[in-house]
Design a protein around this motif. Sequence first.
Motif, PDB file in Angstrom:
ATOM      1  N   MET A 117       0.685  -1.297   0.048  1.00 44.73           N
ATOM      2  CA  MET A 117      -0.230  -0.422  -0.116  1.00 44.73           C
ATOM      3  C   MET A 117       0.732   1.325  -0.129  1.00 44.73           C
ATOM      4  O   MET A 117       0.251   2.262  -0.287  1.00 44.73           O
ATOM      5  CB  MET A 117      -0.721  -0.022   1.455  1.00 44.73           C
ATOM      6  N   ALA A 118       1.897   0.865   0.667  1.00 47.99           N
ATOM      7  CA  ALA A 118       2.863   2.338   0.811  1.00 47.99           C
ATOM      8  C   ALA A 118       3.074   2.775  -0.285  1.00 47.99           C
ATOM      9  O   ALA A 118       3.951   3.956  -0.429  1.00 47.99           O
ATOM     10  CB  ALA A 118       4.041   2.144   2.276  1.00 47.99           C
ATOM     11  N   SER A 119       3.680   2.229  -1.360  1.00 48.24           N
ATOM     12  CA  SER A 119       4.434   1.842  -2.209  1.00 48.24           C
ATOM     13  C   SER A 119       3.689   2.591  -3.861  1.00 48.24           C
ATOM     14  O   SER A 119       3.944   3.479  -4.510  1.00 48.24           O
ATOM     15  CB  SER A 119       4.916   1.149  -2.540  1.00 48.24           C
ATOM     16  N   VAL A 120       2.548   1.808  -3.644  1.00 45.07           N
ATOM     17  CA  VAL A 120       1.286   1.902  -4.874  1.00 45.07           C
ATOM     18  C   VAL A 120       0.365   3.150  -4.497  1.00 45.07           C
ATOM     19  O   VAL A 120       0.225   4.000  -4.867  1.00 45.07           O
ATOM     20  CB  VAL A 120      -0.087   0.866  -4.784  1.00 45.07           C
ATOM     21  N   ASP A 121       0.473   4.144  -3.007  1.00 43.38           N
ATOM     22  CA  ASP A 121      -0.547   5.262  -2.889  1.00 43.38           C
ATOM     23  C   ASP A 121       0.953   5.958  -3.528  1.00 43.38           C
ATOM     24  O   ASP A 121       0.399   7.250  -3.424  1.00 43.38           O
ATOM     25  CB  ASP A 121      -0.221   5.157  -1.536  1.00 43.38           C
ATOM     26  N   LYS A 122       2.681   5.974  -3.181  1.00 38.23           N
ATOM     27  CA  LYS A 122       3.307   6.885  -3.495  1.00 38.23           C
ATOM     28  C   LYS A 122       3.035   7.090  -5.082  1.00 38.23           C
ATOM     29  O   LYS A 122       3.352   8.170  -5.357  1.00 38.23           O
ATOM     30  CB  LYS A 122       4.365   6.004  -2.424  1.00 38.23           C
ATOM     31  N   LYS A 138      -1.269   7.316 -11.646  1.00 42.64           N
ATOM     32  CA  LYS A 138      -1.661   6.127 -11.929  1.00 42.64           C
ATOM     33  C   LYS A 138      -1.646   4.883 -10.500  1.00 42.64           C
ATOM     34  O   LYS A 138      -0.772   5.177  -9.751  1.00 42.64           O
ATOM     35  CB  LYS A 138      -0.263   5.472 -12.483  1.00 42.64           C
ATOM     36  N   ASP A 139      -2.410   4.334 -11.000  1.00 38.07           N
ATOM     37  CA  ASP A 139      -2.475   3.105  -9.777  1.00 38.07           C
ATOM     38  C   ASP A 139      -2.453   1.624 -10.993  1.00 38.07           C
ATOM     39  O   ASP A 139      -2.350   0.892 -11.502  1.00 38.07           O
ATOM     40  CB  ASP A 139      -3.816   2.376  -9.839  1.00 38.07           C
ATOM     41  N   ILE A 140      -1.242   1.825 -10.487  1.00 38.94           N
ATOM     42  CA  ILE A 140       0.046   0.929 -10.842  1.00 38.94           C
ATOM     43  C   ILE A 140      -0.536  -0.912 -10.708  1.00 38.94           C
ATOM     44  O   ILE A 140      -0.332  -1.413 -11.666  1.00 38.94           O
ATOM     45  CB  ILE A 140       1.401   0.351 -10.210  1.00 38.94           C
ATOM     46  N   GLN A 178      -3.796  -1.601 -11.698  1.00 36.65           N
ATOM     47  CA  GLN A 178      -4.966  -1.729 -12.935  1.00 36.65           C
ATOM     48  C   GLN A 178      -3.870  -2.196 -14.173  1.00 36.65           C
ATOM     49  O   GLN A 178      -4.755  -1.802 -14.906  1.00 36.65           O
ATOM     50  CB  GLN A 178      -5.185  -0.571 -12.945  1.00 36.65           C
ATOM     51  N   ALA A 179      -2.781  -1.927 -13.580  1.00 34.15           N
ATOM     52  CA  ALA A 179      -2.279  -1.996 -15.025  1.00 34.15           C
ATOM     53  C   ALA A 179      -1.827  -3.385 -15.951  1.00 34.15           C
ATOM     54  O   ALA A 179      -1.479  -4.407 -15.152  1.00 34.15           O
ATOM     55  CB  ALA A 179      -0.163  -1.125 -15.405  1.00 34.15           C
ATOM     56  N   GLU A 180      -2.307  -3.600 -16.825  1.00 33.73           N
ATOM     57  CA  GLU A 180      -2.094  -4.637 -17.950  1.00 33.73           C
ATOM     58  C   GLU A 180      -0.864  -5.598 -17.518  1.00 33.73           C
ATOM     59  O   GLU A 180      -0.625  -6.494 -17.595  1.00 33.73           O
ATOM     60  CB  GLU A 180      -3.198  -3.984 -19.610  1.00 33.73           C
ATOM     61  N   VAL A 181       0.422  -4.600 -18.387  1.00 33.23           N
ATOM     62  CA  VAL A 181       1.962  -4.974 -17.836  1.00 33.23           C
ATOM     63  C   VAL A 181       2.670  -4.701 -17.175  1.00 33.23           C
ATOM     64  O   VAL A 181       3.437  -2.815 -18.217  1.00 33.23           O
ATOM     65  CB  VAL A 181       2.202  -5.371 -19.500  1.00 33.23           C
ATOM     66  N   PRO A 182       2.560  -3.965 -15.821  1.00 28.20           N
ATOM     67  CA  PRO A 182       3.391  -3.366 -15.285  1.00 28.20           C
ATOM     68  C   PRO A 182       5.062  -3.695 -15.729  1.00 28.20           C
ATOM     69  O   PRO A 182       5.795  -1.999 -15.366  1.00 28.20           O
ATOM     70  CB  PRO A 182       3.230  -3.797 -14.154  1.00 28.20           C
ATOM     71  N   ALA A 183       5.430  -4.370 -16.030  1.00 30.11           N
ATOM     72  CA  ALA A 183       6.561  -4.366 -16.477  1.00 30.11           C
ATOM     73  C   ALA A 183       7.477  -3.434 -17.865  1.00 30.11           C
ATOM     74  O   ALA A 183       7.883  -3.264 -17.661  1.00 30.11           O
ATOM     75  CB  ALA A 183       6.809  -5.818 -17.070  1.00 30.11           C
ATOM     76  N   ILE A 184       6.058  -2.530 -18.474  1.00 34.76           N
ATOM     77  CA  ILE A 184       6.690  -2.396 -19.214  1.00 34.76           C
ATOM     78  C   ILE A 184       6.531  -0.805 -18.975  1.00 34.76           C
ATOM     79  O   ILE A 184       6.516   0.336 -19.628  1.00 34.76           O
ATOM     80  CB  ILE A 184       5.859  -2.217 -21.174  1.00 34.76           C
ATOM     81  N   GLN A 201      11.164   3.100 -13.086  1.00 32.01           N
ATOM     82  CA  GLN A 201      12.064   3.927 -12.365  1.00 32.01           C
ATOM     83  C   GLN A 201      11.474   4.361 -11.145  1.00 32.01           C
ATOM     84  O   GLN A 201      12.403   5.454 -10.172  1.00 32.01           O
ATOM     85  CB  GLN A 201      11.799   6.169 -13.203  1.00 32.01           C
ATOM     86  N   PHE A 202      10.450   4.350 -10.819  1.00 29.48           N
ATOM     87  CA  PHE A 202      10.688   4.844  -9.390  1.00 29.48           C
ATOM     88  C   PHE A 202      10.720   4.480  -7.910  1.00 29.48           C
ATOM     89  O   PHE A 202      11.368   4.563  -6.902  1.00 29.48           O
ATOM     90  CB  PHE A 202       8.909   4.748  -8.955  1.00 29.48           C
ATOM     91  N   ARG A 203      10.918   2.523  -8.620  1.00 30.27           N
ATOM     92  CA  ARG A 203      11.743   1.716  -7.393  1.00 30.27           C
ATOM     93  C   ARG A 203      13.238   2.016  -8.014  1.00 30.27           C
ATOM     94  O   ARG A 203      13.928   2.244  -6.677  1.00 30.27           O
ATOM     95  CB  ARG A 203      11.145   0.299  -8.040  1.00 30.27           C
TER      96      ARG A 203
END
Length: 362
Positions: free
Chosen positions: A203-208, A215-217, A219-225, A231-233
């Motif tokens: 939750m901490a990472s997704v919300d930040k 963007k809500d990651i 809900q991403a179809e392919v987060p890898a792209i 870059q956030f991570r």
Amino acid sequence: MKHNIYLIIITLLFVVSCTQQKKETITQTDNPVVEAPFKYWAWYGAGANVADSIHRNQFKKYASAGIDAVLIDTRADADYLSKVAPLAIKEGLEVHAWMFTMNRPGDTIALKHPDWYMVSRSGKSCFDDRPYVDYYQWLSPSHPEARKHIWSLVEGLAKVEGIKSVHLDYIRYPDVFLPVGLLPKYNLVQNEELPDFDFDYSMASVDKFKKLFGKDITQAEVPAIDIEWKQFRLNEIKALVDGAYDIAHKHGKDLTAAVFPYPEMADHMVRQRWDKWNIDAVLPMIYNNFYNEGLDWVEFATKQGLTDLKAKQTQLHTGLYLPEMTDDELSKAIAIVKKTGASGVAFFDIQESHFEVIKASH
């Protein structure tokens, strides 16, 4: 008469020129650039209930083989380090406080806070469902309290007198991709980013991330792209390292780290871009046998890391994994590392016969 005047002027100009050249020569030689000697390191996995005599014997063995610096496994316990460090220093060894950073197995403080832990894309928390091995309990660099906790551990170690640096290990995310040589051990095929090994969806990472990029990651179809998500991570780890650097330097200590072989590879495998960090020295773990590679790869990976660090003051000391190296291979590996221009070489798990090889390589 004119001829004599010209002769005097030419003679004076010659004397002035020679005097100037002499001054320049003196200036150049009076303060020669002294290159730092090639450094030998050893990671030392000191046991929790080991007698001082055993520590002393090991440190004597390191010193007699020409090891300059020892990375003592502290378990981030400053009191323990305060007791063991003087034993190494007495033998003439430089001491570095080795700590597990993002991976904090059995951390009694962190375990009181399940929300501090990383979560995989498949929804599994490292708090109670760990990837690969049971000791993989990874904290989220995006959780402010988890980050403060890690910095407090760094500060505790940095306050210990006599040590040279705080040494960060596991300063990354869990392995998105394992080294190819380890895949058979886990009966895995990793041709893509698998949900069980793609972190951090806490939750901490997704919300930040959502606040920064809208963007809500999840809900991403392919987060890898999603390049911002990657870059956030990378930036989250960098922020934690940079904070640790400030803390270490505040107490007059360096910050060093064990990292993956070279930045592009580390980025791909574990979300770690160490050429961007504020850090004094890195010890890339160029464990060639983990990747089914030969000694030529040790040279390649070391040179790549040096190239990536070219614009920075960060030193690079190549890490070698010794259990699967013959004496001849170790001798050749040390020579290869020296040839690359690296600042030193670090050994993990030195075997008995290797001590003579290390000594002879000086």
